[in-house]
Design a protein around this motif. Structure first.
Motif, PDB file in Angstrom:
ATOM      1  N   LYS A  72     -36.352  38.262  -6.719  1.00 13.66           N
ATOM      2  CA  LYS A  72     -36.510  37.853  -8.115  1.00 13.66           C
ATOM      3  C   LYS A  72     -37.954  38.068  -8.562  1.00 13.66           C
ATOM      4  CE  LYS A  72     -32.737  34.503  -8.203  1.00 13.66           C
ATOM      5  NZ  LYS A  72     -32.331  33.103  -8.471  1.00 13.66           N
ATOM      6  N   GLY A  73     -38.096  38.573  -9.812  1.00 14.58           N
ATOM      7  CA  GLY A  73     -39.439  38.798 -10.315  1.00 14.58           C
ATOM      8  C   GLY A  73     -39.477  39.021 -11.810  1.00 14.58           C
ATOM      9  N   LYS A  74     -40.683  38.895 -12.341  1.00 15.79           N
ATOM     10  CA  LYS A  74     -40.925  39.069 -13.774  1.00 15.79           C
ATOM     11  C   LYS A  74     -41.894  40.226 -13.960  1.00 15.79           C
ATOM     12  CE  LYS A  74     -42.703  36.614 -17.873  1.00 15.79           C
ATOM     13  NZ  LYS A  74     -43.295  35.347 -18.364  1.00 15.79           N
ATOM     14  N   TYR A  75     -41.479  41.168 -14.819  1.00 16.59           N
ATOM     15  CA  TYR A  75     -42.290  42.358 -15.067  1.00 16.59           C
ATOM     16  C   TYR A  75     -42.629  42.439 -16.546  1.00 16.59           C
ATOM     17  CZ  TYR A  75     -43.484  47.327 -15.504  1.00 16.59           C
ATOM     18  OH  TYR A  75     -44.110  48.514 -15.777  1.00 16.59           O
ATOM     19  N   THR A  76     -43.925  42.518 -16.847  1.00 16.07           N
ATOM     20  CA  THR A  76     -44.389  42.662 -18.226  1.00 16.07           C
ATOM     21  C   THR A  76     -45.005  44.034 -18.386  1.00 16.07           C
ATOM     22  OG1 THR A  76     -44.849  40.279 -18.335  1.00 16.07           O
ATOM     23  CG2 THR A  76     -45.854  41.679 -20.027  1.00 16.07           C
ATOM     24  N   ASP A  77     -44.429  44.824 -19.293  1.00 16.52           N
ATOM     25  CA  ASP A  77     -44.923  46.180 -19.521  1.00 16.52           C
ATOM     26  C   ASP A  77     -46.230  46.138 -20.296  1.00 16.52           C
ATOM     27  OD1 ASP A  77     -44.990  48.925 -19.501  1.00 16.52           O
ATOM     28  OD2 ASP A  77     -42.855  49.116 -19.965  1.00 16.52           O
ATOM     29  N   TYR A 127     -39.201  42.029 -18.513  1.00 17.94           N
ATOM     30  CA  TYR A 127     -37.937  41.949 -17.766  1.00 17.94           C
ATOM     31  C   TYR A 127     -38.090  40.847 -16.730  1.00 17.94           C
ATOM     32  CZ  TYR A 127     -34.356  42.794 -14.264  1.00 17.94           C
ATOM     33  OH  TYR A 127     -33.320  42.636 -13.389  1.00 17.94           O
ATOM     34  N   GLU A 128     -37.099  39.977 -16.667  1.00 19.80           N
ATOM     35  CA  GLU A 128     -37.106  38.904 -15.682  1.00 19.80           C
ATOM     36  C   GLU A 128     -35.734  38.835 -15.032  1.00 19.80           C
ATOM     37  OE1 GLU A 128     -38.693  34.284 -15.232  1.00 19.80           O
ATOM     38  OE2 GLU A 128     -38.585  35.257 -17.196  1.00 19.80           O
ATOM     39  N   GLY A 129     -35.727  39.014 -13.721  1.00 21.63           N
ATOM     40  CA  GLY A 129     -34.453  39.002 -13.029  1.00 21.63           C
ATOM     41  C   GLY A 129     -34.563  39.534 -11.616  1.00 21.63           C
ATOM     42  N   GLU A 130     -33.499  40.225 -11.183  1.00 18.72           N
ATOM     43  CA  GLU A 130     -33.400  40.672  -9.800  1.00 18.72           C
ATOM     44  C   GLU A 130     -33.881  42.119  -9.627  1.00 18.72           C
ATOM     45  OE1 GLU A 130     -29.173  39.674  -9.459  1.00 18.72           O
ATOM     46  OE2 GLU A 130     -29.726  38.169  -7.972  1.00 18.72           O
ATOM     47  N   TRP A 131     -34.476  42.372  -8.415  1.00 17.40           N
ATOM     48  CA  TRP A 131     -35.007  43.689  -8.076  1.00 17.40           C
ATOM     49  C   TRP A 131     -34.521  44.093  -6.681  1.00 17.40           C
ATOM     50  CZ3 TRP A 131     -38.788  46.282 -11.183  1.00 17.40           C
ATOM     51  CH2 TRP A 131     -39.228  45.551 -12.292  1.00 17.40           C
ATOM     52  N   ARG A 132     -34.463  45.405  -6.475  1.00 14.62           N
ATOM     53  CA  ARG A 132     -34.194  45.938  -5.152  1.00 14.62           C
ATOM     54  C   ARG A 132     -34.820  47.316  -5.035  1.00 14.62           C
ATOM     55  NH1 ARG A 132     -28.935  46.243  -5.128  1.00 14.62           N
ATOM     56  NH2 ARG A 132     -28.762  48.529  -5.302  1.00 14.62           N
ATOM     57  N   ASP A 133     -35.615  47.495  -3.980  1.00 14.51           N
ATOM     58  CA  ASP A 133     -36.272  48.792  -3.729  1.00 14.51           C
ATOM     59  C   ASP A 133     -37.087  49.280  -4.925  1.00 14.51           C
ATOM     60  OD1 ASP A 133     -35.274  48.882  -1.165  1.00 14.51           O
ATOM     61  OD2 ASP A 133     -33.459  49.961  -1.772  1.00 14.51           O
ATOM     62  N   LYS A 164     -36.803  48.734  -8.045  1.00 13.45           N
ATOM     63  CA  LYS A 164     -36.098  48.972  -9.308  1.00 13.45           C
ATOM     64  C   LYS A 164     -35.316  47.729  -9.712  1.00 13.45           C
ATOM     65  CE  LYS A 164     -35.529  53.954  -8.552  1.00 13.45           C
ATOM     66  NZ  LYS A 164     -34.551  55.061  -8.428  1.00 13.45           N
ATOM     67  N   ARG A 165     -35.056  47.630 -11.024  1.00 14.22           N
ATOM     68  CA  ARG A 165     -34.242  46.528 -11.521  1.00 14.22           C
ATOM     69  C   ARG A 165     -32.809  46.711 -11.017  1.00 14.22           C
ATOM     70  NH1 ARG A 165     -37.739  47.786 -15.952  1.00 14.22           N
ATOM     71  NH2 ARG A 165     -36.262  49.361 -16.701  1.00 14.22           N
ATOM     72  N   ASN A 166     -32.385  45.791 -10.188  1.00  9.74           N
ATOM     73  CA  ASN A 166     -31.034  45.831  -9.623  1.00  9.74           C
ATOM     74  C   ASN A 166     -30.494  44.402  -9.550  1.00  9.74           C
ATOM     75  OD1 ASN A 166     -29.946  48.530  -8.454  1.00  9.74           O
ATOM     76  ND2 ASN A 166     -32.144  48.560  -7.938  1.00  9.74           N
ATOM     77  N   GLY A 167     -29.336  44.197 -10.163  1.00 14.07           N
ATOM     78  CA  GLY A 167     -28.752  42.864 -10.199  1.00 14.07           C
ATOM     79  C   GLY A 167     -28.816  42.280 -11.594  1.00 14.07           C
ATOM     80  N   ARG A 168     -28.752  40.969 -11.671  1.00 15.52           N
ATOM     81  CA  ARG A 168     -28.737  40.331 -12.990  1.00 15.52           C
ATOM     82  C   ARG A 168     -30.157  40.115 -13.488  1.00 15.52           C
ATOM     83  NH1 ARG A 168     -24.940  38.666 -16.067  1.00 15.52           N
ATOM     84  NH2 ARG A 168     -25.311  37.121 -17.699  1.00 15.52           N
ATOM     85  N   GLY A 169     -30.345  40.420 -14.801  1.00 14.95           N
ATOM     86  CA  GLY A 169     -31.666  40.235 -15.379  1.00 14.95           C
ATOM     87  C   GLY A 169     -31.645  40.199 -16.891  1.00 14.95           C
ATOM     88  N   THR A 202     -33.007  40.804 -27.179  1.00 15.98           N
ATOM     89  CA  THR A 202     -32.888  40.631 -25.738  1.00 15.98           C
ATOM     90  C   THR A 202     -31.626  41.310 -25.229  1.00 15.98           C
ATOM     91  OG1 THR A 202     -31.678  38.539 -25.930  1.00 15.98           O
ATOM     92  CG2 THR A 202     -34.085  38.404 -25.771  1.00 15.98           C
ATOM     93  N   TYR A 203     -31.695  41.724 -23.978  1.00 20.03           N
ATOM     94  CA  TYR A 203     -30.488  42.188 -23.296  1.00 20.03           C
ATOM     95  C   TYR A 203     -30.401  41.425 -21.983  1.00 20.03           C
ATOM     96  CZ  TYR A 203     -27.414  44.798 -20.267  1.00 20.03           C
ATOM     97  OH  TYR A 203     -26.399  45.123 -19.401  1.00 20.03           O
ATOM     98  N   GLU A 204     -29.252  40.828 -21.733  1.00 21.20           N
ATOM     99  CA  GLU A 204     -29.044  40.082 -20.507  1.00 21.20           C
ATOM    100  C   GLU A 204     -27.750  40.555 -19.857  1.00 21.20           C
ATOM    101  OE1 GLU A 204     -29.186  35.474 -18.807  1.00 21.20           O
ATOM    102  OE2 GLU A 204     -29.320  35.885 -20.955  1.00 21.20           O
ATOM    103  N   GLY A 205     -27.857  40.967 -18.611  1.00 22.84           N
ATOM    104  CA  GLY A 205     -26.676  41.464 -17.929  1.00 22.84           C
ATOM    105  C   GLY A 205     -27.014  42.089 -16.593  1.00 22.84           C
TER     106      GLY A 205
END
Length: 256
Positions: free
Chosen positions: A214-219, A225-231, A233-238, A247-250
């Motif tokens: 889990k992490g928060k990324y500010t461009d 973007y706040e949510g799940e990451w893997r390798d 990249k944004r992967n999972g729910r965020g 906003t987009y949540e999904g």
């Protein structure tokens, strides 16, 4: 025997110097069958006091000049090896112990504490390639809290284990970006915060140097973007929040 004299043994070793009550006492020179020599002070048949020992065995050569006690290197002295390595400092029981300076044949220098021939305690290492470390050591490796400067411009301050960053620390990169957080075996692992030179910020979890968990990324333009990451990249729910408030949540997959 008392006074000056010469003693020759069956094995071919010879001693020439001072005697007292039949024992080597005072100044003298011992030459051994393999060509090794000791020249200096004796007491009760043992090397004691100041002396110089030159020892060779095949291609191995070593010279020590300094203090002796009961036949062993004890006290302050200087050791020089065949290929140019030099240690000058404290010795105990024939080993580097205490404070000392060691210079390798390629010009790298370590200055600090030793224990039984291993770097242990506080010390500094300056390498010819530009690497530098100032901190604690254990069993010849950087271990504990220290400051590390690499030739590629990376600077690290924090905890280390067996040479690698391990525990909490801060790493400054040559491009101006900064990571502050947890490390494991030299890689970012656990929770941490990365701040990039262009204003981007990531705060969250890492695994093996990649954003994972889990992490928060500010461009740099303010999108979040706040949510799940893997390798990485944004992967999972965020959830992503845009500058206009949309906003987009999904679910996300490979950053999309």
């Amino acid at each position: 025997m008392n006074g000056m004299g010469k003693q020759t043994h069956e094995n071919g070793s010879t001693y020439k110097g001072q005697f007292n009550d039949g024992k080597r006492n005072g100044k003298g020179k011992q030459t051994y069958p393999d060509g090794s020599t000791y020249e200096g002070e004796f007491k009760n048949d043992e090397r004691n006091g100041q002396g110089k020992n030159t020892w060779s065995l095949g291609s191995y050569e070593f010279t020590y000049e300094g203090e002796w006690e009961d036949g062993e290197r004890n006290g302050h002295g200087k050791g020089t090896w065949l290929y140019g390595e030099v240690y000058e400092g404290e010795w105990k029981n024939n080993m580097k112990n205490g404070q000392g300076k060691y210079t390798t044949s390629n010009g790298d220098v370590y200055e600090g504490r030793w224990e039984d021939n291993n770097r242990k305690g506080q010390g500094k290492q300056t390498c010819l390639n530009g690497n530098f470390y100032d901190g604690t050591w254990r069993d010849h490796f950087e271990h504990g809290h220290g400051k590390q400067t690499c030739s590629n411009g990376v600077f690290y301050e924090g905890m280390l284990r067996d040479h690698f960053e391990h525990g909490h620390g801060k790493r400054d990169y040559s491009d101006g970006s900064i990571y502050k957080g947890e490390f494991k075996d030299g890689k970012r692992n656990g929770k941490g915060k990365s701040t990039f030179s262009d204003g981007r910020v990531y705060e969250g979890e890492y695994k093996d140097d990649r954003r994972t968990g889990k992490g928060k990324y500010t461009d740099s333009d303010g999108r979040v973007y706040e949510g799940e990451w893997r390798d990485d990249k944004r992967n999972g729910r965020g959830k992503k929040t845009y500058l206009n408030g949309d906003t987009y949540e999904g679910q996300w997959e490979d950053g999309k």
